[in-house]
Design a protein around this motif. Structure first.
Motif, PDB file in Angstrom:
ATOM      1  N   SER A  62       0.809  -1.221   0.000  1.00 46.86           N
ATOM      2  CA  SER A  62       0.000   0.000   0.000  1.00 46.86           C
ATOM      3  C   SER A  62       0.841   1.270   0.000  1.00 46.86           C
ATOM      4  O   SER A  62       0.438   2.291  -0.574  1.00 46.86           O
ATOM      5  N   MET A  63       2.015   1.237   0.631  1.00 47.51           N
ATOM      6  CA  MET A  63       2.850   2.436   0.731  1.00 47.51           C
ATOM      7  C   MET A  63       3.999   2.452  -0.279  1.00 47.51           C
ATOM      8  O   MET A  63       4.597   3.499  -0.522  1.00 47.51           O
ATOM      9  N   GLY A  64       4.296   1.274  -0.827  1.00 52.78           N
ATOM     10  CA  GLY A  64       5.404   1.164  -1.765  1.00 52.78           C
ATOM     11  C   GLY A  64       6.621   0.557  -1.096  1.00 52.78           C
ATOM     12  O   GLY A  64       7.107   1.106  -0.103  1.00 52.78           O
ATOM     13  N   LYS A  65       7.087  -0.557  -1.626  1.00 52.61           N
ATOM     14  CA  LYS A  65       8.235  -1.224  -1.018  1.00 52.61           C
ATOM     15  C   LYS A  65       9.466  -0.326  -1.021  1.00 52.61           C
ATOM     16  O   LYS A  65      10.265  -0.345  -0.074  1.00 52.61           O
ATOM     17  N   GLU A  66       9.601   0.492  -2.062  1.00 54.81           N
ATOM     18  CA  GLU A  66      10.767   1.373  -2.133  1.00 54.81           C
ATOM     19  C   GLU A  66      10.764   2.394  -1.001  1.00 54.81           C
ATOM     20  O   GLU A  66      11.820   2.769  -0.480  1.00 54.81           O
ATOM     21  N   VAL A  67       9.571   2.833  -0.602  1.00 55.42           N
ATOM     22  CA  VAL A  67       9.472   3.789   0.505  1.00 55.42           C
ATOM     23  C   VAL A  67       9.935   3.131   1.810  1.00 55.42           C
ATOM     24  O   VAL A  67      10.734   3.697   2.564  1.00 55.42           O
ATOM     25  N   LEU A  68       9.427   1.936   2.067  1.00 56.84           N
ATOM     26  CA  LEU A  68       9.821   1.245   3.289  1.00 56.84           C
ATOM     27  C   LEU A  68      11.291   0.835   3.266  1.00 56.84           C
ATOM     28  O   LEU A  68      11.962   0.849   4.299  1.00 56.84           O
ATOM     29  N   ASP A  69      11.799   0.499   2.078  1.00 55.52           N
ATOM     30  CA  ASP A  69      13.224   0.173   1.965  1.00 55.52           C
ATOM     31  C   ASP A  69      14.082   1.399   2.263  1.00 55.52           C
ATOM     32  O   ASP A  69      15.173   1.285   2.844  1.00 55.52           O
ATOM     33  N   THR A  70      13.611   2.577   1.876  1.00 58.32           N
ATOM     34  CA  THR A  70      14.336   3.813   2.183  1.00 58.32           C
ATOM     35  C   THR A  70      14.395   4.052   3.680  1.00 58.32           C
ATOM     36  O   THR A  70      15.439   4.433   4.223  1.00 58.32           O
TER      37      THR A  70
END
Length: 261
Positions: free
Chosen positions: A201-209
């Protein structure tokens, strides 16, 4: 910490932070009521099931459990991958109904701790936009409000913003009338069974950041001690606060670039 046995209600005790919270108090020798939608094996003195999307089910639960409690830990939550109405009902309205219903059932000196989220960042600028939602006290009113909102704005963030605002508004009255404190805890991304839903829902790239910036995601044992502290007598002068438990990720977002050492 408090040495005598206390009576603790943990809502959302079936998994993740909620299960870890219930297990923590159970290990400490407290009388724990574990509430969840589904049956579970979380260690507790008593289990109850409740659909937090259903106001009548919440009212019936409150009637069944009675009074004399010391702490409500509302840890239930659904991610943004769920239907928007469910997100708002569980994360916001269900929390509000449980908290308001529990205040007179708590002993003087008791506490309510709700798990919000750093996804609620910017709630101060959203108070006016959320006026209609904050005035909604039943499922139909919540659904009607959501139907008029921009579908591009994350409903999960909306639900947690509303939860923080309601907790802050409830805190003064709960303290003055009943001697009960109300606070929220806002974790960053945490290793729980629904982390994959947040990545979707938030984007894996966002959480990876987030993970790359602070070194790792939180674990449940990073969050539970903060819930326990806010629910204890050691936090007796903390009321109406939202505590970020995020490894410091949000700090430079709100205060500016980090000082280099």
């Amino acid at each position: 910490m408090d040495s005598e046995q206390r009576k603790v209600v943990v809502v959302g005790a079936g998994s993740g932070i909620g299960a870890a919270t219930a297990a923590h108090f159970h290990r400490n020798g407290d009388h724990v009521l574990a509430v969840d939608l589904r049956p579970n094996q979380t260690p507790a003195a008593r289990h109850e099931q409740c659909d937090l999307r259903d106001a009548s089910a919440i009212a019936a639960l409150l009637e069944r459990i009675g009074s004399g409690w010391d702490l409500l830990a509302y840890v239930a939550g659904v991610p943004g991958t769920a239907p928007a109405a469910d997100v708002l009902m569980v994360n916001y309205l269900g929390m509000r109904l449980m908290a308001e219903g529990m205040v007179p059932r708590l002993r003087e000196g008791g506490a309510i701790v709700t798990v919000a989220s750093v996804a609620a960042l910017g709630w101060q600028e959203r108070i006016a936009a959320l006026t209609g939602l904050l005035a909604a006290t039943d499922a139909e009113a919540v659904k009607r409000w959501q139907e008029d909102q921009d579908p591009a704005y994350p409903v999960y963030s909306t639900s947690k913003q509303a939860a923080i605002i309601v907790a802050k508004r409830l805190a003064p009255t709960a303290w003055q009338k009943y001697g009960v404190r109300v606070n929220t805890v806002s974790p960053g991304p945490t290793e729980t069974p629904i982390l994959a839903d947040f990545e979707e829902s938030m984007g894996k790239e966002v959480l990876d950041t987030v993970k790359a910036t602070i070194g790792r995601h939180a674990r449940v044992d990073d969050i539970v001690p903060v819930i326990a502290f806010l629910g204890s007598s050691q936090a007796r002068w903390i009321n109406g606060q939202d505590i970020h438990v995020d490894g410091g990720f949000v700090a430079p977002l709100v205060a500016g670039a980090p000082i280099q050492l």
